[in-house]
Motif scaffolding. Structure first.
Motif, short mmCIF file in Angstrom:
data_model
loop_
_atom_site.label_atom_id
_atom_site.label_comp_id
_atom_site.label_asym_id
_atom_site.label_seq_id
_atom_site.Cartn_x
_atom_site.Cartn_y
_atom_site.Cartn_z
N ILE A 244 4.49 -46.31 -38.16
CA ILE A 244 5.71 -46.34 -38.98
C ILE A 244 5.86 -47.71 -39.68
CG2 ILE A 244 7.15 -47.08 -37.02
CD1 ILE A 244 8.46 -44.67 -39.59
N VAL A 356 14.10 -49.33 -33.03
CA VAL A 356 14.12 -47.90 -32.72
C VAL A 356 15.37 -47.68 -31.88
CG1 VAL A 356 12.93 -45.95 -31.68
CG2 VAL A 356 11.60 -47.79 -32.75
N HIS A 387 13.40 -38.59 -39.33
CA HIS A 387 13.36 -38.98 -37.91
C HIS A 387 14.63 -38.51 -37.21
CE1 HIS A 387 9.74 -41.46 -38.15
NE2 HIS A 387 10.16 -41.76 -39.37
N ARG A 391 16.29 -40.95 -31.90
CA ARG A 391 15.13 -41.87 -31.81
C ARG A 391 14.78 -42.29 -33.24
NH1 ARG A 391 12.14 -43.55 -27.82
NH2 ARG A 391 10.32 -44.74 -28.54
N LEU A 392 15.61 -43.15 -33.78
CA LEU A 392 15.56 -43.46 -35.20
C LEU A 392 14.96 -44.85 -35.44
CD1 LEU A 392 16.63 -42.39 -37.99
CD2 LEU A 392 18.61 -43.89 -37.61
#
Lengths: 436, 436
Positions: A244, A356, A387, A391-392
């Protein structure tokens, strides 16, 4: 007086053969033998090869290029007590190699080595010993393998005042990060790298930055005329970089590289080895695969870039054999005064912060608050779609701040309940970075 | 015997000051004085400056950094008969400089020069003279200014077998072609370059490739161990490149650079200086502005890239002062046997052919026919929309063919009635190019 000076600028003629011993007949050592056999340089003769369990080496395929006259031995004294002129050390590590090389120098033998840890930690000391015995100690192969960074800097940048170095000095990390740039994840790529022989079973020296750190300290000695304590140089692992991060980096017109950087600021050298965001327009983004690259920035000459194959048997052998030729032909290297300097890590740079979180109202405000408390300004906030809320991953970039300042805020932010992972903080490498 | 050998690998110690004379106090000469004043290198003392109409120079602003003890003169004999140890020549041209430097070398003075034409045409001869008088002749500033290509190759690539060189060796052409890449036309950019001091009033030496050719010959001597006759190396002007060529190049994922290339093929060296199509993925496409770049490809070390500021007073002064330090510290350079080699220009490469025609049926068939006659295969045909039929630029690219083969077809094609301009033929630089 005039006669004396004339003598100084005179060259010596070469008129006899220089006898060479190899310590270590592994990948690099056997490549050195192959290069010597292929090119038959006048004035060089390989006479001894030392290796533990030497029979195994002597009967290997790689030994076929070695002249029959060469003495193979597993007793180091056979080398140290011989009439060998130059000892080429390709074994690595501090012990027992340091002791052997000290004996060789003391016995009037010149030393060519590719041993970065030895030269980073003991180079200044060994150089003094070499000088006192009037012999050469050269280590062009210790940094960036076949890329002639060390000879180029020594003989070609001595006239400048180099103030800053940035480099990609570890081919393994570059391979891993390049593959991740293409979408692969860290664990898969590391496993591939291990299978290909690019990474060790214990990859820590590479991925955690210790290998690059040793090289950075060697380059600092040569280009910044600064002797650094390698242990004082901060390192940051690349193992916490995720796929990411490359996506976010791309949105910022950047990629991610393990960067080794050092810059002189009076009596202090700011130095760091860490994964960093590198603009795609920067030379640092050019290096592919296991390539190495060094950018030296000088007061008068501006940026000079060296790049090429930083590892592998044959490229490293090129550096070793080139050094060997220079020693055999008695070409000295330019000596300029080197000083011990304190190491710090105060880089003024924009930073990339990746979190996160288990998303809930107020997170951005908490992060912004923590940054505001230390006086850091937010430059952008990036959040890719797709996402889950629970859990971003999202990213905050800051305007220029000192890394230590950002670190303070990050400590506070890491304690927030919503944080599911330790937040990641990377410098963004911009050309004008300067310590305050 | 052993004693003799030990002597060979010993270094000399430096214990007195080396007196330096500058010939020429223009842009580079005054920068050298500035760099010396800024860094105060131990062991170096500027004692003489020679220039025509020396009073004008002595009273200039640039002279303010020059120590009061320096002797300013317009009589070369004041230098040649002095106790100066090193003569730094920054005047350029063959006459009268060659005669002066021969006298200096004969008088036991070492020479540092940035004079590419002199070194390309007379370097081998002067090196012999220097060796016979046991003094140094170094010319790191003659190629690529502040980029340490020459010291890097001499001291760092001597162990390899370099088979191929490609370079961007002329900053003026690189500036012009970079600006044209951004959409400007040749005449406008040339005028700008002249105003900025990047190009001479008569730009021929730069744009027609003679400057780069001299540098390519110097690099061939060092890296390919091949002495070439510069006049035998084919050059092609960049002045026939038009904005449209950059558009077509972009469609082919390429840009256009003045490329100097040489590759050894047994006893022959294939060499050429010409505008070429360069893939955007190639290091050759990276160089911006007046930057220089050299890629040396070795049998063992692969590609090594050097890049940086190839021109300008201060970058060139860095190379000069670095050479001066090496001479003052009596650091010799690695000497490997150099042979005279025949020059040819047979590159096997894909080619870019651009035609401007008064469009009518049968043109493509005529062109294809001419190419088929010489055995060249067409790879693609590009025609951008928006051009009038009566003045239509279009492009044909070929598969790999020898440039001389394509030239034969181009001669026939140029005679076609419909051709409104002389067709343009450029090599496309691909990594695997090899002469047959």
């Amino acid at each position: 007086m005039a006669t004396k000076k004339k003598q100084i600028v005179k060259k010596k003629q070469i008129d006899s053969t220089v006898k060479v011993a190899l310590l270590g007949f592994g990948t690099v050592g056997s490549s050195v033998a192959r290069v010597l056999a292929a090119s038959k340089f006048p004035g060089l003769e390989l006479t001894h090869i030392f290796n533990r369990s030497v029979e195994r080496k002597r009967t290997s395929d790689a030994a076929k290029v070695v002249p029959a006259s060469v003495v193979w031995t597993e007793d180091i004294d056979d080398i140290l007590n011989s009439n060998v002129d130059v000892v080429v050390e390709l074994m690595g590590g501090l012990n027992p190699v340091e002791g052997w090389l000290r004996k060789a120098l003391t016995a009037g033998k010149s030393v060519v080595t590719a041993n970065k840890q030895l030269i980073a930690y003991r180079g200044a000391n060994l150089a003094k010993l070499a000088a006192s015995h009037n012999v050469h100690l050269v280590y062009g192969a210790a940094v960036a393998g076949g890329v002639p960074v060390i000879p180029g800097m020594l003989q070609g940048l001595g006239g400048d005042q180099v103030t800053r170095l940035s480099g990609i000095l570890n081919g393994t990390c570059n391979y891993i990060l390049n593959r991740m740039e293409g979408g692969a994840d860290y664990a898969t790529v590391l496993a591939d790298a291990q299978q290909l022989g690019y990474a060790e079973a214990d990859p820590s020296a590479d991925v955690d930055g210790f290998d690059a750190r040793a090289k950075l300290c060697i380059l600092s000695r040569i280009a910044l005329h600064s002797e650094l304590d390698p242990d004082a140089v901060m390192t940051q692992t690349i193992s916490t970089i995720e796929a990411i991060d490359f996506m976010y980096a791309k949105e910022l017109n950047c990629t991610i590289r393990q960067v080794s950087r050092a810059q002189r600021d009076g009596s202090v050298v700011h130095a760091r080895v860490a994964p960093m965001l590198v603009p795609l327009s920067s030379p640092m983004a050019w290096s592919h695969g296991t390539q190495n690259m060094v950018v030296a920035s000088g007061r008068f000459g501006g940026d000079v870039v060296f790049s090429g194959h930083g590892a592998g048997g044959e490229p490293t052998a090129v550096a070793v054999v080139s050094d060997l030729l220079a020693v055999a032909q008695n070409c000295g290297t330019v000596q300029l005064p080197v000083r011990k300097r304190q190491v710090a890590g105060e880089f003024l740079a924009p930073h990339y912060l990746r979190f996160v979180v288990d998303d809930r109202p107020g997170i951005v405000s908490s992060i912004a608050g923590a940054l505001a408390t230390v006086g850091a300004n937010i430059d952008s906030l990036l959040q890719r779609p797709g996402h889950p809320k629970h859990r971003l991953p999202f990213v905050v970039t800051t305007e220029r701040s000192l890394t230590t300042t950002i670190d303070k805020a990050m400590k506070a932010i890491a304690k927030l309940d919503c944080m599911l992972e330790r937040p990641l903080c990377l410098q963004i490498l911009v050309p004008e970075d300067k310590p305050e």
